[in-house]
Design a protein around this motif. Structure first.
Motif, PDB file in Angstrom:
ATOM      1  N   ALA A   1       0.343  -6.199  10.480  1.00 41.06           N
ATOM      2  CA  ALA A   1       1.244  -6.130   9.327  1.00 41.06           C
ATOM      3  C   ALA A   1       1.372  -7.496   8.659  1.00 41.06           C
ATOM      4  O   ALA A   1       1.353  -7.598   7.425  1.00 41.06           O
ATOM      5  N   LEU A   2       1.504  -8.554   9.454  1.00 37.90           N
ATOM      6  CA  LEU A   2       1.579  -9.899   8.879  1.00 37.90           C
ATOM      7  C   LEU A   2       0.299 -10.230   8.117  1.00 37.90           C
ATOM      8  O   LEU A   2       0.340 -10.798   7.022  1.00 37.90           O
ATOM      9  N   CYS A   3      -0.827  -9.862   8.698  1.00 35.12           N
ATOM     10  CA  CYS A   3      -2.105 -10.149   8.065  1.00 35.12           C
ATOM     11  C   CYS A   3      -2.290  -9.340   6.783  1.00 35.12           C
ATOM     12  O   CYS A   3      -2.707  -9.878   5.750  1.00 35.12           O
ATOM     13  N   ARG A   4      -1.977  -8.062   6.824  1.00 34.48           N
ATOM     14  CA  ARG A   4      -2.111  -7.220   5.622  1.00 34.48           C
ATOM     15  C   ARG A   4      -1.183  -7.706   4.508  1.00 34.48           C
ATOM     16  O   ARG A   4      -1.559  -7.709   3.323  1.00 34.48           O
ATOM     17  N   HIS A   5       0.042  -8.088   4.884  1.00 39.75           N
ATOM     18  CA  HIS A   5       0.974  -8.593   3.880  1.00 39.75           C
ATOM     19  C   HIS A   5       0.432  -9.869   3.246  1.00 39.75           C
ATOM     20  O   HIS A   5       0.516 -10.068   2.027  1.00 39.75           O
ATOM     21  N   ARG A   6      -0.135 -10.732   4.074  1.00 37.50           N
ATOM     22  CA  ARG A   6      -0.709 -11.977   3.570  1.00 37.50           C
ATOM     23  C   ARG A   6      -1.857 -11.690   2.612  1.00 37.50           C
ATOM     24  O   ARG A   6      -2.005 -12.346   1.566  1.00 37.50           O
ATOM     25  N   ARG A   7      -2.710 -10.742   2.953  1.00 36.40           N
ATOM     26  CA  ARG A   7      -3.836 -10.407   2.078  1.00 36.40           C
ATOM     27  C   ARG A   7      -3.366  -9.883   0.727  1.00 36.40           C
ATOM     28  O   ARG A   7      -4.003 -10.127  -0.304  1.00 36.40           O
ATOM     29  N   LEU A   8      -2.262  -9.152   0.730  1.00 32.65           N
ATOM     30  CA  LEU A   8      -1.720  -8.650  -0.530  1.00 32.65           C
ATOM     31  C   LEU A   8      -1.128  -9.784  -1.370  1.00 32.65           C
ATOM     32  O   LEU A   8      -1.098  -9.699  -2.599  1.00 32.65           O
ATOM     33  N   ARG A   9      -0.653 -10.837  -0.719  1.00 30.27           N
ATOM     34  CA  ARG A   9      -0.094 -11.981  -1.430  1.00 30.27           C
ATOM     35  C   ARG A   9      -1.185 -12.909  -1.939  1.00 30.27           C
ATOM     36  O   ARG A   9      -1.067 -13.480  -3.024  1.00 30.27           O
ATOM     37  N   VAL A  10      -2.224 -13.093  -1.128  1.00 33.89           N
ATOM     38  CA  VAL A  10      -3.331 -13.990  -1.473  1.00 33.89           C
ATOM     39  C   VAL A  10      -4.625 -13.194  -1.365  1.00 33.89           C
ATOM     40  O   VAL A  10      -5.246 -13.151  -0.306  1.00 33.89           O
ATOM     41  N   PRO A  11      -5.022 -12.504  -2.433  1.00 38.47           N
ATOM     42  CA  PRO A  11      -6.207 -11.647  -2.371  1.00 38.47           C
ATOM     43  C   PRO A  11      -7.454 -12.438  -1.984  1.00 38.47           C
ATOM     44  O   PRO A  11      -7.581 -13.628  -2.247  1.00 38.47           O
TER      45      PRO A  11
ATOM     46  N   VAL B   1      -1.787   4.847  -9.540  1.00 35.21           N
ATOM     47  CA  VAL B   1      -1.902   3.384  -9.481  1.00 35.21           C
ATOM     48  C   VAL B   1      -3.292   3.037  -8.951  1.00 35.21           C
ATOM     49  O   VAL B   1      -3.659   3.449  -7.846  1.00 35.21           O
ATOM     50  N   SER B   2      -4.045   2.286  -9.727  1.00 39.70           N
ATOM     51  CA  SER B   2      -5.425   1.976  -9.344  1.00 39.70           C
ATOM     52  C   SER B   2      -5.452   0.912  -8.251  1.00 39.70           C
ATOM     53  O   SER B   2      -4.454   0.239  -7.971  1.00 39.70           O
ATOM     54  N   ALA B   3      -6.632   0.733  -7.659  1.00 41.12           N
ATOM     55  CA  ALA B   3      -6.787  -0.223  -6.560  1.00 41.12           C
ATOM     56  C   ALA B   3      -6.492  -1.650  -6.992  1.00 41.12           C
ATOM     57  O   ALA B   3      -6.040  -2.472  -6.185  1.00 41.12           O
ATOM     58  N   THR B   4      -6.732  -1.969  -8.261  1.00 45.60           N
ATOM     59  CA  THR B   4      -6.491  -3.331  -8.750  1.00 45.60           C
ATOM     60  C   THR B   4      -5.037  -3.577  -9.125  1.00 45.60           C
ATOM     61  O   THR B   4      -4.683  -4.694  -9.503  1.00 45.60           O
ATOM     62  N   GLU B   5      -4.197  -2.553  -9.013  1.00 45.40           N
ATOM     63  CA  GLU B   5      -2.789  -2.676  -9.392  1.00 45.40           C
ATOM     64  C   GLU B   5      -1.865  -2.619  -8.173  1.00 45.40           C
ATOM     65  O   GLU B   5      -0.677  -2.370  -8.301  1.00 45.40           O
ATOM     66  N   ARG B   6      -2.401  -2.896  -6.992  1.00 46.11           N
ATOM     67  CA  ARG B   6      -1.627  -2.703  -5.768  1.00 46.11           C
ATOM     68  C   ARG B   6      -1.280  -4.005  -5.046  1.00 46.11           C
ATOM     69  O   ARG B   6      -0.683  -3.980  -3.982  1.00 46.11           O
ATOM     70  N   GLY B   7      -1.641  -5.123  -5.592  1.00 45.03           N
ATOM     71  CA  GLY B   7      -1.321  -6.402  -4.970  1.00 45.03           C
ATOM     72  C   GLY B   7       0.125  -6.787  -5.210  1.00 45.03           C
ATOM     73  O   GLY B   7       0.775  -6.322  -6.154  1.00 45.03           O
ATOM     74  N   LEU B   8       0.625  -7.666  -4.357  1.00 48.86           N
ATOM     75  CA  LEU B   8       2.004  -8.111  -4.529  1.00 48.86           C
ATOM     76  C   LEU B   8       2.145  -9.047  -5.719  1.00 48.86           C
ATOM     77  O   LEU B   8       3.221  -9.151  -6.313  1.00 48.86           O
TER      78      LEU B   8
ATOM     79  N   CYS C   1      10.407   2.993  -8.817  1.00 45.86           N
ATOM     80  CA  CYS C   1      10.893   2.673  -7.470  1.00 45.86           C
ATOM     81  C   CYS C   1       9.876   3.107  -6.418  1.00 45.86           C
ATOM     82  O   CYS C   1       9.572   2.349  -5.483  1.00 45.86           O
ATOM     83  N   LEU C   2       9.331   4.299  -6.569  1.00 46.41           N
ATOM     84  CA  LEU C   2       8.323   4.785  -5.624  1.00 46.41           C
ATOM     85  C   LEU C   2       7.099   3.878  -5.605  1.00 46.41           C
ATOM     86  O   LEU C   2       6.524   3.617  -4.541  1.00 46.41           O
ATOM     87  N   ARG C   3       6.709   3.393  -6.774  1.00 48.63           N
ATOM     88  CA  ARG C   3       5.552   2.500  -6.845  1.00 48.63           C
ATOM     89  C   ARG C   3       5.820   1.205  -6.071  1.00 48.63           C
ATOM     90  O   ARG C   3       4.948   0.708  -5.341  1.00 48.63           O
ATOM     91  N   VAL C   4       7.015   0.659  -6.215  1.00 51.11           N
ATOM     92  CA  VAL C   4       7.370  -0.555  -5.484  1.00 51.11           C
ATOM     93  C   VAL C   4       7.403  -0.272  -3.980  1.00 51.11           C
ATOM     94  O   VAL C   4       6.883  -1.046  -3.175  1.00 51.11           O
ATOM     95  N   PHE C   5       8.013   0.855  -3.587  1.00 49.37           N
ATOM     96  CA  PHE C   5       8.079   1.205  -2.158  1.00 49.37           C
ATOM     97  C   PHE C   5       6.673   1.300  -1.573  1.00 49.37           C
ATOM     98  O   PHE C   5       6.392   0.751  -0.496  1.00 49.37           O
ATOM     99  N   ALA C   6       5.798   2.026  -2.261  1.00 51.70           N
ATOM    100  CA  ALA C   6       4.443   2.224  -1.750  1.00 51.70           C
ATOM    101  C   ALA C   6       3.695   0.902  -1.637  1.00 51.70           C
ATOM    102  O   ALA C   6       2.976   0.659  -0.659  1.00 51.70           O
ATOM    103  N   THR C   7       3.868   0.033  -2.620  1.00 53.12           N
ATOM    104  CA  THR C   7       3.191  -1.271  -2.587  1.00 53.12           C
ATOM    105  C   THR C   7       3.670  -2.095  -1.393  1.00 53.12           C
ATOM    106  O   THR C   7       2.871  -2.714  -0.683  1.00 53.12           O
ATOM    107  N   LEU C   8       4.981  -2.081  -1.150  1.00 51.02           N
ATOM    108  CA  LEU C   8       5.547  -2.869  -0.062  1.00 51.02           C
ATOM    109  C   LEU C   8       5.269  -2.266   1.313  1.00 51.02           C
ATOM    110  O   LEU C   8       5.300  -2.980   2.322  1.00 51.02           O
ATOM    111  N   LEU C   9       5.005  -0.967   1.364  1.00 47.38           N
ATOM    112  CA  LEU C   9       4.731  -0.311   2.648  1.00 47.38           C
ATOM    113  C   LEU C   9       3.269  -0.409   3.074  1.00 47.38           C
ATOM    114  O   LEU C   9       2.926  -0.021   4.193  1.00 47.38           O
TER     115      LEU C   9
END
Length: 593
Positions: free
Chosen positions: A71-81, A541-548, A516-524
């Protein structure tokens, strides 16, 4: 010849800114409310789990360690693609007396036992969606090269010497114990037998010539390191525990065993009569992964974050940093420590027959469901309890009913017949609270929801930085409840698309809920990657629109265009998460109508 006192070892087991809701509008990062991460400058990050001992099949405690790191690693990847910016290792620890003895008992070669159990760990982690970039086995040739080089460095720096070691040794825990950590219990024949006070495993008196590491020289350097880096060990109670340990004298550390007694390991370079101590062997895996001793490893060290169980804290927070300093390297950047899982209030034990098979749980509760449960309920600071009813209640309440029910309401054909992201009406929901007018429908509670959602990404990021993933999920769950309250309060199923006044507000309610659902899904995504993908795909929501970095919440509220407004939703994907307790499944069906 020097006589060394007993080693005092423990048992072996395995940012940013966010806009707030203000009448003058938020600070903007393109459009809408976005969480911007300040730590993106340091792009290289390296996460590790412990390498797990192959004396038994994996249990939920092993999976929990891996999930925290994942989870830490996936979150990091979403922050720094960019996959090259983040590395994540796990693996198996395959040397030591315990493996040697277990293989002899089973009548197989040690490597056969290691192959079988290591494969079980690899299969579990693959099924659980662990996104590691490397799986290391300490029996690999690359690791032998790294360990022997590390040994030579310590030797060349005058930190290893031979001495006579005498004391208690616990083969099950692969460690030496001081007298104070040994007690006596009745054995099978009724005789009093010495055992480890902490683990209860048998110990035996050992006297042999070993190589010794000058650990006593590193007490003050370790204290300086920790006092100048209060975030080095998280959570804070474990940081203070280590400082307290360092208030006591550090005895020198035995780092080899006689090869005539322990042959299943890596030989000491230049001295085949000795085998390198299994814990030194195991700890060097974190360097092996990044190419040590080749120069490339320096670009990744010490950006490492170790995720470990509390039972191996002393090895990682005292012995490992001391060994690194001795080799001329920096201590780890962060050490994240977690506690253990009990089962129905009891410690997991083969003798009690209550060891929980994680693969059975993945089948029973789904991969994302069990990932969510362990990370939502697991609190690193204290032991957490597992039982089936607890899992079912949590997953049905938060994933099936709250999150799944919200999606069903917003996408039901009767409420959203066009299957689109409806338009947001700024006259119905003005950005300034307190305005009155014939078209204004927003209430004070609605502004509270927007405020909570605007701060949620930053809040979640802070929780991840502080190793509080459970709090991040709690914050998301709280906002899911608020959003359901918003939808329930305005009852879009009672509004009529044929009425111009109703239609504008109905579209606005759905727009806010879908945002709200879009934000929840992105954060989950770091916790429930498959469920999050399913939800984001349903929202279009496309694959390029899912980063933090692209997480802009409700831009129309702030007077900016929304790229999703008017967009068709994705195809129907069925229930987001099926209820596990079917006795109340009718509630979900009701939400879909």
């Amino acid at each position: 010849m020097l006589r060394i006192s007993v080693l005092r070892l423990l048992g072996r087991t395995g940012a940013g800114r966010v806009s707030l809701l203000e009448s003058s509008g938020p600070r903007h990062y393109g459009s809408g409310s976005q969480c911007a991460y300040d730590d993106a400058r340091d792009t290289r990050t390296y996460f590790t789990t412990p390498i797990f001992y192959v004396n038994a099949a994996p249990h939920i405690g092993h999976l929990y360690s891996a999930l925290l790191a994942d989870a830490l690693c996936r979150h990091r990847r979403l922050r720094v693609p960019g996959t090259t910016a983040t590395r994540f290792s796990t693996g198996t620890d395959e040397h030591g007396l315990k493996i040697q003895q277990a293989a002899a008992t089973a009548g197989v070669a040690p490597i056969e036992l290691c192959d079988r159990v290591s494969a079980q760990f690899q299969q579990l982690f693959q099924e659980a969606g662990i996104s590691s970039t490397d799986f290391i086995r300490t029996t690999e040739a690359r690791h032998r090269v790294a360990v022997q080089h590390f040994w030579r460095v310590l030797k060349s720096r005058g930190l290893l010497y031979k001495g006579l070691y005498e004391g208690w040794y616990c083969a099950s825990d692969e460690c030496f114990l001081p007298e104070a950590k040994v007690t006596r219990q009745p054995g099978p024949s009724g005789d009093s037998c010495p055992v480890s006070l902490e683990s209860g495993h048998p110990v035996s008196w050992t006297k042999e010539e070993n190589y010794i590491f000058r650990l006593s020289q590193f007490r003050e350097p370790l204290q300086r390191w920790l006092r100048s880096n209060p975030q080095a060990i998280t959570p804070e109670p474990f940081y203070h525990t280590v400082l307290q340990w360092l208030e006591e004298e550090l005895p020198d550390l035995s780092v080899s065993r006689r090869s005539s007694h322990l042959h299943w390991g890596i030989p000491v370079p230049g001295d085949d009569s000795q085998t390198i101590y299994v814990w030194l062997d195991a700890l060097v895996n974190y360097l092996t992964i990044i190419g040590y001793p080749n120069v490339e490893f320096k670009s990744w060290w010490p950006t490492v974050s170790h995720i470990i169980g509390k039972d191996i804290l002393k090895f990682h927070a005292i012995y490992w940093p001391a060994l690194l300093l001795g080799a001329g390297l920096s201590p780890p950047h962060r050490i994240y420590v977690h506690s253990h899982w009990t089962v129905c209030g009891q410690k997991m034990s083969k003798s009690l027959g209550n060891v929980v098979d994680p693969r059975t749980c993945l089948d029973r509760y789904t991969v994302d469901g069990f990932r969510y449960f362990l990370l939502r309920q697991g609190v690193p600071s204290w032991d957490c309890d597992y039982y089936d009813e607890k899992v079912v209640k949590l997953l049905d309440s938060e994933l099936a009913d709250a999150l799944g029910g919200l999606l069903n309401r917003c996408t039901a054909k009767r409420i959203n017949p066009s299957g689109t992201y409806p338009a947001f009406c700024t006259t119905c929901f003005p950005s300034e609270p307190g305005l009155v007018g014939p078209s204004v429908r927003a209430q004070a509670e609605d502004y509270a929801l927007v405020s909570a959602m605007a701060t949620l990404p930053k809040q979640v990021a802070d929780y991840y930085d502080n190793f509080q993933i459970y709090k991040a999920l709690e914050a998301v769950s709280s906002c899911v409840r608020q959003t359901n309250g918003f939808v329930q309060r305005h009852a879009p199923w009672k509004l009529n698309w044929e009425s111009p006044a109703d239609a504008r507000w109905l579209g606005t309610v759905l727009h806010v809920a879908l945002e709200c659902l879009r934000v929840f899904a992105t954060l989950l995504q770091p916790v429930t990657p498959n469920l999050a993908d399913k939800l984001l795909s349903r929202l279009g929501v496309s694959a390029t629109e899912r980063g933090l970095g692209e997480l802009y919440f409700l831009p129309r509220f702030y007077g900016h265009p929304c790229p999703f407004e008017g967009r068709r939703l994705g195809p129907e994907t069925g229930l987001l998460f099926p209820r596990l307790d079917q006795s109340r499944a009718w509630l979900v069906k009701a939400h879909r109508t």
